[in-house]
Each structure stands twice: as C-alpha cells, then as structure tokens.
Design a protein around this motif. Sequence first.
Motif, PDB file in Angstrom:
ATOM      1  N   MET A   1       5.532  17.525 -20.850  1.00  0.00           N
ATOM      2  CA  MET A   1       5.149  16.643 -19.781  1.00  0.00           C
ATOM      3  C   MET A   1       4.545  17.428 -18.622  1.00  0.00           C
ATOM      4  N   SER A   2       4.669  18.705 -18.619  1.00  0.00           N
ATOM      5  CA  SER A   2       4.163  19.516 -17.518  1.00  0.00           C
ATOM      6  C   SER A   2       2.642  19.504 -17.443  1.00  0.00           C
ATOM      7  N   GLN A   3       1.961  19.131 -18.535  1.00  0.00           N
ATOM      8  CA  GLN A   3       0.513  19.125 -18.515  1.00  0.00           C
ATOM      9  C   GLN A   3      -0.052  17.939 -17.727  1.00  0.00           C
ATOM     10  N   TYR A   4       0.738  16.895 -17.547  1.00  0.00           N
ATOM     11  CA  TYR A   4       0.272  15.736 -16.801  1.00  0.00           C
ATOM     12  C   TYR A   4       0.342  16.011 -15.305  1.00  0.00           C
ATOM     13  N   THR A   5      -0.663  15.525 -14.604  1.00  0.00           N
ATOM     14  CA  THR A   5      -0.678  15.708 -13.160  1.00  0.00           C
ATOM     15  C   THR A   5       0.265  14.700 -12.503  1.00  0.00           C
ATOM     16  N   VAL A   6       0.606  14.981 -11.281  1.00  0.00           N
ATOM     17  CA  VAL A   6       1.479  14.079 -10.533  1.00  0.00           C
ATOM     18  C   VAL A   6       0.792  12.719 -10.369  1.00  0.00           C
ATOM     19  N   ALA A   7      -0.518  12.734 -10.156  1.00  0.00           N
ATOM     20  CA  ALA A   7      -1.268  11.491  -9.986  1.00  0.00           C
ATOM     21  C   ALA A   7      -1.208  10.640 -11.249  1.00  0.00           C
ATOM     22  N   HIS A   8      -1.303  11.277 -12.413  1.00  0.00           N
ATOM     23  CA  HIS A   8      -1.242  10.535 -13.666  1.00  0.00           C
ATOM     24  C   HIS A   8       0.145   9.916 -13.852  1.00  0.00           C
ATOM     25  N   VAL A   9       1.160  10.678 -13.584  1.00  0.00           N
ATOM     26  CA  VAL A   9       2.537  10.173 -13.722  1.00  0.00           C
ATOM     27  C   VAL A   9       2.748   8.988 -12.779  1.00  0.00           C
ATOM     28  N   GLN A  10       2.238   9.080 -11.562  1.00  0.00           N
ATOM     29  CA  GLN A  10       2.386   7.979 -10.614  1.00  0.00           C
ATOM     30  C   GLN A  10       1.618   6.742 -11.060  1.00  0.00           C
ATOM     31  N   ARG A  11       0.460   6.938 -11.651  1.00  0.00           N
ATOM     32  CA  ARG A  11      -0.308   5.788 -12.158  1.00  0.00           C
ATOM     33  C   ARG A  11       0.440   5.089 -13.278  1.00  0.00           C
ATOM     34  N   VAL A  12       1.079   5.879 -14.154  1.00  0.00           N
ATOM     35  CA  VAL A  12       1.867   5.290 -15.241  1.00  0.00           C
ATOM     36  C   VAL A  12       3.053   4.528 -14.670  1.00  0.00           C
ATOM     37  N   GLN A  13       3.712   5.111 -13.676  1.00  0.00           N
ATOM     38  CA  GLN A  13       4.855   4.432 -13.054  1.00  0.00           C
ATOM     39  C   GLN A  13       4.420   3.141 -12.367  1.00  0.00           C
ATOM     40  N   ARG A  14       3.293   3.166 -11.689  1.00  0.00           N
ATOM     41  CA  ARG A  14       2.782   1.952 -11.038  1.00  0.00           C
ATOM     42  C   ARG A  14       2.424   0.890 -12.067  1.00  0.00           C
ATOM     43  N   LEU A  15       1.820   1.319 -13.172  1.00  0.00           N
ATOM     44  CA  LEU A  15       1.463   0.376 -14.228  1.00  0.00           C
ATOM     45  C   LEU A  15       2.721  -0.285 -14.791  1.00  0.00           C
ATOM     46  N   TYR A  16       3.765   0.501 -15.004  1.00  0.00           N
ATOM     47  CA  TYR A  16       5.022  -0.052 -15.524  1.00  0.00           C
ATOM     48  C   TYR A  16       5.617  -1.042 -14.524  1.00  0.00           C
ATOM     49  N   ARG A  17       5.626  -0.667 -13.255  1.00  0.00           N
ATOM     50  CA  ARG A  17       6.195  -1.560 -12.228  1.00  0.00           C
ATOM     51  C   ARG A  17       5.378  -2.852 -12.124  1.00  0.00           C
ATOM     52  N   GLN A  18       4.059  -2.740 -12.132  1.00  0.00           N
ATOM     53  CA  GLN A  18       3.220  -3.934 -12.082  1.00  0.00           C
ATOM     54  C   GLN A  18       3.403  -4.791 -13.330  1.00  0.00           C
ATOM     55  N   GLY A  19       3.623  -4.129 -14.464  1.00  0.00           N
ATOM     56  CA  GLY A  19       3.905  -4.867 -15.694  1.00  0.00           C
ATOM     57  C   GLY A  19       5.200  -5.652 -15.599  1.00  0.00           C
ATOM     58  N   LEU A  20       6.217  -5.046 -15.006  1.00  0.00           N
ATOM     59  CA  LEU A  20       7.482  -5.762 -14.811  1.00  0.00           C
ATOM     60  C   LEU A  20       7.304  -6.954 -13.878  1.00  0.00           C
ATOM     61  N   LYS A  21       6.518  -6.772 -12.825  1.00  0.00           N
ATOM     62  CA  LYS A  21       6.254  -7.891 -11.917  1.00  0.00           C
ATOM     63  C   LYS A  21       5.494  -9.002 -12.632  1.00  0.00           C
ATOM     64  N   LEU A  22       4.562  -8.628 -13.493  1.00  0.00           N
ATOM     65  CA  LEU A  22       3.808  -9.615 -14.259  1.00  0.00           C
ATOM     66  C   LEU A  22       4.727 -10.376 -15.207  1.00  0.00           C
ATOM     67  N   VAL A  23       5.629  -9.666 -15.858  1.00  0.00           N
ATOM     68  CA  VAL A  23       6.612 -10.321 -16.734  1.00  0.00           C
ATOM     69  C   VAL A  23       7.444 -11.300 -15.917  1.00  0.00           C
ATOM     70  N   HIS A  24       7.826 -10.899 -14.718  1.00  0.00           N
ATOM     71  CA  HIS A  24       8.617 -11.768 -13.847  1.00  0.00           C
ATOM     72  C   HIS A  24       7.832 -13.025 -13.466  1.00  0.00           C
ATOM     73  N   ASN A  25       6.522 -12.900 -13.287  1.00  0.00           N
ATOM     74  CA  ASN A  25       5.698 -14.066 -12.950  1.00  0.00           C
ATOM     75  C   ASN A  25       5.620 -15.068 -14.095  1.00  0.00           C
ATOM     76  N   TRP A  26       5.577 -14.581 -15.320  1.00  0.00           N
ATOM     77  CA  TRP A  26       5.417 -15.462 -16.479  1.00  0.00           C
ATOM     78  C   TRP A  26       6.736 -15.958 -17.043  1.00  0.00           C
ATOM     79  N   ALA A  27       7.821 -15.251 -16.835  1.00  0.00           N
ATOM     80  CA  ALA A  27       9.104 -15.631 -17.437  1.00  0.00           C
ATOM     81  C   ALA A  27       9.699 -16.817 -16.681  1.00  0.00           C
TER      82      ALA A  27
END
Length: 105
Positions: A1-27
């Motif tokens: 995981m050390s090859q990934y930049t901090v920016a990439h890791v944060q984008r993945v985390q934001r995508l996951y969080r936004q995905g959870l919010k989207l699930v919450h909107n539809w559920a």
Amino acid sequence: MSQYTVAHVQRVQRLYRQGLKLVHNWAVDREVLARQAVLLRAQFEAKRSVSNLGEAESLLLIGEKKLVSMEHPDPYRNPYLPGSTLYQRNTPVPSELLRNPYIHH
C-alpha cells in the motif's frame, strides 16, 4: 500500500463515504441499508489488493462515474439543515425581545 499516494487513498476513502451516503439515500429500511453497506464494503475489499497504480486509478474513475450515475433525485437531508423540512421551524424568541421593557409578559 505504500506505493499509493496520500491523495489517492483520500479519494478512495471519499468515494466509499459518498457511496455509503448514496446507499442511505436509496435504502428505505434499516435492514436494507445494513445489507447494502456490507455489499459496498465487499466491493471495495475485493479491489484492495490491486497493486498496479494505473489500474487502481481506472477503478477509482469507474467508481466515481458510477456514483454520479446513481445519484438520488431527492437525497436525504438532516431535518435541521438548510433546505430540509424542519429548518428554522419553531425558532426561539430572540432574547432582546424578551428583555423589552415595553412588552408585558
């Protein structure tokens, strides 16, 4: 995981969080929400072992496009935030009006 930049890791985390919010909107139910959240987490965990940074970036772009395409037309809002149903309902009386000597309570 050390090859990934901090920016990439944060984008993945934001995508996951936004995905959870989207699930919450539809559920519509708590059980459905929990089940869909587990499935979303499984999708992220399945791609966690991708070692090629280019492939990881393309997966991230695909995920962001999928997120945009699945947006809810009327997303959930906290009832007390602007634009929601309870915003500024029953606001407290300003204290300067309570201290007005010309008004008898």
